[in-house]
Design an enzyme around this catalytic site. Structure first.
Site, mmCIF file in Angstrom:
data_model
loop_
_atom_site.group_PDB
_atom_site.id
_atom_site.type_symbol
_atom_site.label_atom_id
_atom_site.label_comp_id
_atom_site.label_asym_id
_atom_site.label_seq_id
_atom_site.Cartn_x
_atom_site.Cartn_y
_atom_site.Cartn_z
ATOM 1 N N HIS A 23 0.838 -1.208 0.000
ATOM 2 C CA HIS A 23 0.000 0.000 0.000
ATOM 3 C C HIS A 23 0.873 1.258 0.000
ATOM 4 C CE1 HIS A 23 -4.089 -1.769 1.042
ATOM 5 N NE2 HIS A 23 -3.283 -2.804 0.929
ATOM 6 N N ASP A 108 -6.014 5.795 2.211
ATOM 7 C CA ASP A 108 -6.114 4.413 1.771
ATOM 8 C C ASP A 108 -7.588 3.990 1.819
ATOM 9 O OD1 ASP A 108 -5.872 1.523 1.703
ATOM 10 O OD2 ASP A 108 -3.770 1.792 2.240
ATOM 11 N N SER A 349 2.986 -6.400 -7.781
ATOM 12 C CA SER A 349 3.869 -7.277 -8.559
ATOM 13 C C SER A 349 3.293 -7.490 -9.959
ATOM 14 C CB SER A 349 4.036 -8.626 -7.864
ATOM 15 O OG SER A 349 4.717 -8.458 -6.641
ATOM 16 N N GLN A 369 -5.341 -11.995 -5.009
ATOM 17 C CA GLN A 369 -4.418 -12.615 -5.977
ATOM 18 C C GLN A 369 -5.096 -13.566 -6.970
ATOM 19 O OE1 GLN A 369 -1.626 -14.079 -3.071
ATOM 20 N NE2 GLN A 369 -1.377 -11.998 -2.262
#
Ligand code: UDP
Length: 450
Positions: A23, A108, A349, A369
């Site tokens: 984050h 956030d 990623s 993910q």
């Protein structure tokens, strides 16, 4: 980092991520972009994280705050997640009292109470999503009661979106009993979102056209990503070469030196990010394949995971492999020796591999993910997702087949072509006139004219 001459003096922005690498990296990069365009920007982060930040002087001011758990050892204990209003209020008031008030809070998205604080203190509020638009759409539909949990094992249809299997959904949705408090946290992202002045997303229009359009119908959305350091994309921000924060010693020189000795596109780079823990059996399957195959490999095994490696693995693979506890991932992905990325598909990623044109073998573990992996394989065509076998284990043969297919197979050719295409799209988005660059400019223009 160079600053432009323009100064929007009164517009002092506070950026407030949760203290986790996945984050802080994107929100810090966004902060640096704002600073490079002439705004004054402060990033608030917990004391333990602030200690490890090395941000170019003058670009973004880092304000250490306390969450009551200030040593690195305590940082999993995120009191700030649920009850940080007092800390945030004090920080904003301190700046107000010192004649240096903030005009806008970029918070956030998992901290919706921060918007209430901003509103009470007269600041504009922008929610920052560090996840993909597709993932946001899924959580939103669950929150609206349009996807009833637990879900049936049939394809899940959200109008206008690709059909999803249960295994493509974020783990907190496909297995709501696994981490109920995280699910609540993620559903709460939408609790007051209609009050936000902006919704900023670390994605790019081309990557998620339908999904971005869907979000735009609900909120004032702006895609501002991918938030890689400028050197890897547009190169407009001189000196912005890295994220400036690392969880642990990045072993940068050792990795580069080792990669320099390997042939082009020969190295399998393996990393599961900053949080995911693999089962020991899974580590053994992967280790076995890496040892027996002909491939060179660079494997990030965090210190807390290293006891799961088979005995003598490092010594026995020293000729062809390098195991480090952390690396400068961007430098590794950008190195010509790297031929594929075995990844957990964390959103950062995934965006990094897309932006640097590196084909992926997707081994999703939890949270968002699985959805990212679905898009990597089926929508963007930049990788292959492993099939999970009995007891949730990916067997060595399966791992090997996927890696070989990506590195050398027929599908690999198509994947490499697509990877090159997305790399261009990512660069374009942040270049002058690109969609994300324009969105950042529009955000600034609207803010200063409000
Ligand atoms: N990262 C890194 N070195 C490593 C492993 C990861 O610098 O050895 C960085 C990576 O570049 C990314 C972040 O850590 O920016 C991980 O974020 P991601 O969303 O991929 O996964 P998470 O850690 O949140 O699961």
């Amino acid at each position: 980092m160079e600053k432009k001459d323009i100064s929007y003096g009164a517009h002092n922005i506070l950026v407030f991520p949760i203290p986790s690498q996945g984050h802080i990296n994107p929100m810090l990069q966004f902060a640096k972009r704002l600073a490079s365009k002439g705004l004054k920007v402060t990033l608030a982060t917990t004391i333990s994280e602030a200690k490890s930040m090395q941000i170019g002087s003058g670009a973004v001011h880092v304000e250490p705050i306390s969450d009551g758990h200030d040593s690195v050892a305590d940082k999993d204990n995120l009191a700030l997640l649920t009850d940080g209003s007092g800390t945030l209020t004090r920080l904003i008031q301190k700046h107000e009292n010192s004649g240096n008030p903030f005009s806008c809070l970029v918070y956030d998205s998992v901290l919706p109470w921060a918007l209430d604080v901003a509103r009470q203190l007269g600041l504009y509020g922008a929610s920052f999503f560090t996840q993909s638009c597709a993932v946001s759409a899924i959580y939103y539909h669950v929150n609206q009661g349009k996807l009833d949990l637990p879900l049936e094992a049939t394809p899940i249809s959200i109008p206008g979106f690709p059909q999803l299997r249960i295994s493509d959904l974020p783990s907190f949705v496909s297995a709501p009993e696994s981490y109920p408090s995280f699910l609540v946290l993620l559903l709460n992202q939408f609790s007051n979102l209609e009050k936000a002045d902006w919704v900023l997303v670390n994605s790019l229009d081309k990557l998620e056209e339908e999904e971005v359009r869907w979000m735009e119908r609900l909120w004032p959305v702006k895609t501002i990503g991918p938030t890689l350091p400028s050197m890897y994309l547009d190169k407009l921000m001189v000196g912005d070469n890295d994220y400036g924060i690392n969880l642990s010693n990045p072993n940068g020189k050792a990795c580069q030196k080792w990669l320099d000795t390997r042939p082009t596109a020969s190295v399998v780079y393996v990393s599961f990010g900053s949080i995911a823990n693999l089962e020991e059996d899974q580590m053994v399957e992967l280790a076995w394949w890496l040892k027996e195959s002909n491939s060179n490999f660079l494997w990030v095994v965090r210190a807390s995971e290293q006891s799961k490696l088979p005995n003598n693995f490092v010594e026995e693979t020293i000729e062809k492999g390098l195991v480090v506890d952390w690396c400068t991932q961007l430098e590794v992905l950008a190195h010509p020796a790297v031929g594929c990325f075995v990844t957990h598909c964390g959103w950062n990623s995934t965006l990094e591999a897309l932006s640097l044109g590196v084909p992926m073998v997707a081994v999703p573990q939890w949270t968002d993910q699985p959805t990212n992996a679905k898009y990597v394989e089926d929508i963007w065509g930049v990788g292959i997702r492993v099939k999970v076998g009995e007891k949730g284990l990916v067997r060595r043969e399966e791992m090997g087949n996927c890696i070989r297919e990506v590195m050398e197979g027929e599908r690999g050719k198509e994947i490499k072509k697509n990877a090159g295409k997305w790399m261009e799209a990512a660069k374009e988005a942040l270049a002058e006139g690109g969609s994300s660059n324009k969105n950042i400019d529009e955000f600034i223009t609207k803010l200063i004219n409000k």
